[in-house]
Design a protein around this motif. Structure first.
Motif, PDB file in Angstrom:
ATOM      1  N   ARG A 194      -6.562   9.132   1.419  1.00 40.65           N
ATOM      2  CA  ARG A 194      -7.990   8.888   1.534  1.00 40.65           C
ATOM      3  C   ARG A 194      -8.396   7.720   0.653  1.00 40.65           C
ATOM      4  O   ARG A 194      -7.672   7.342  -0.255  1.00 40.65           O
ATOM      5  CB  ARG A 194      -8.750  10.131   1.091  1.00 40.65           C
ATOM      6  N   LYS A 195      -9.553   7.169   0.927  1.00 42.96           N
ATOM      7  CA  LYS A 195     -10.018   6.066   0.086  1.00 42.96           C
ATOM      8  C   LYS A 195     -10.179   6.579  -1.340  1.00 42.96           C
ATOM      9  O   LYS A 195     -10.479   7.744  -1.573  1.00 42.96           O
ATOM     10  CB  LYS A 195     -11.312   5.474   0.616  1.00 42.96           C
ATOM     11  N   GLN A 196      -9.969   5.706  -2.295  1.00 42.56           N
ATOM     12  CA  GLN A 196      -9.968   6.129  -3.691  1.00 42.56           C
ATOM     13  C   GLN A 196     -11.261   5.832  -4.431  1.00 42.56           C
ATOM     14  O   GLN A 196     -11.465   6.352  -5.518  1.00 42.56           O
ATOM     15  CB  GLN A 196      -8.797   5.485  -4.418  1.00 42.56           C
ATOM     16  N   ASP A 210     -15.680   5.226  -4.147  1.00 37.77           N
ATOM     17  CA  ASP A 210     -16.874   5.356  -3.313  1.00 37.77           C
ATOM     18  C   ASP A 210     -17.589   4.010  -3.234  1.00 37.77           C
ATOM     19  O   ASP A 210     -17.091   3.000  -3.719  1.00 37.77           O
ATOM     20  CB  ASP A 210     -17.786   6.470  -3.830  1.00 37.77           C
TER      21      ASP A 210
END
Length: 80
Positions: free
Chosen positions: A34-36, A38
């Motif tokens: 997942r993206k790390q 925000d």
């Protein structure tokens, strides 16, 4: 003797075709994480499945899609 030459030639052609076929198959890639971060640039936190502690995703231990806070908790039954 001619039969042996024909068999060798057939074997070479078959080996070449198999090599070409296996080379054209796409290689499996590592699963995407997942993206790390925000939208504000802060690192995402994940919750340990065993104890519930929140840790940064870069420090989490992933086991088959389940996040843990450390190697010690990895493989223990999820509580939360």
């Amino acid at each position: 003797m001619k039969l042996l030459i024909w068999l060798a030639l057939f074997g070479l052609v078959a080996a070449a075709l198999l090599a070409k076929k296996s080379a054209s198959k796409p290689r499996p890639t590592a699963p995407l994480r997942r993206k790390q971060f925000d939208s504000t640039g802060a690192e995402l936190m994940v919750r340990c499945a065993h104890c519930g502690v929140h840790v940064p995703i870069s420090e989490a231990v992933n086991d088959l899609g389940i996040e843990y806070c450390c190697e010690e908790h990895r493989g223990k039954p999820p509580v939360f």
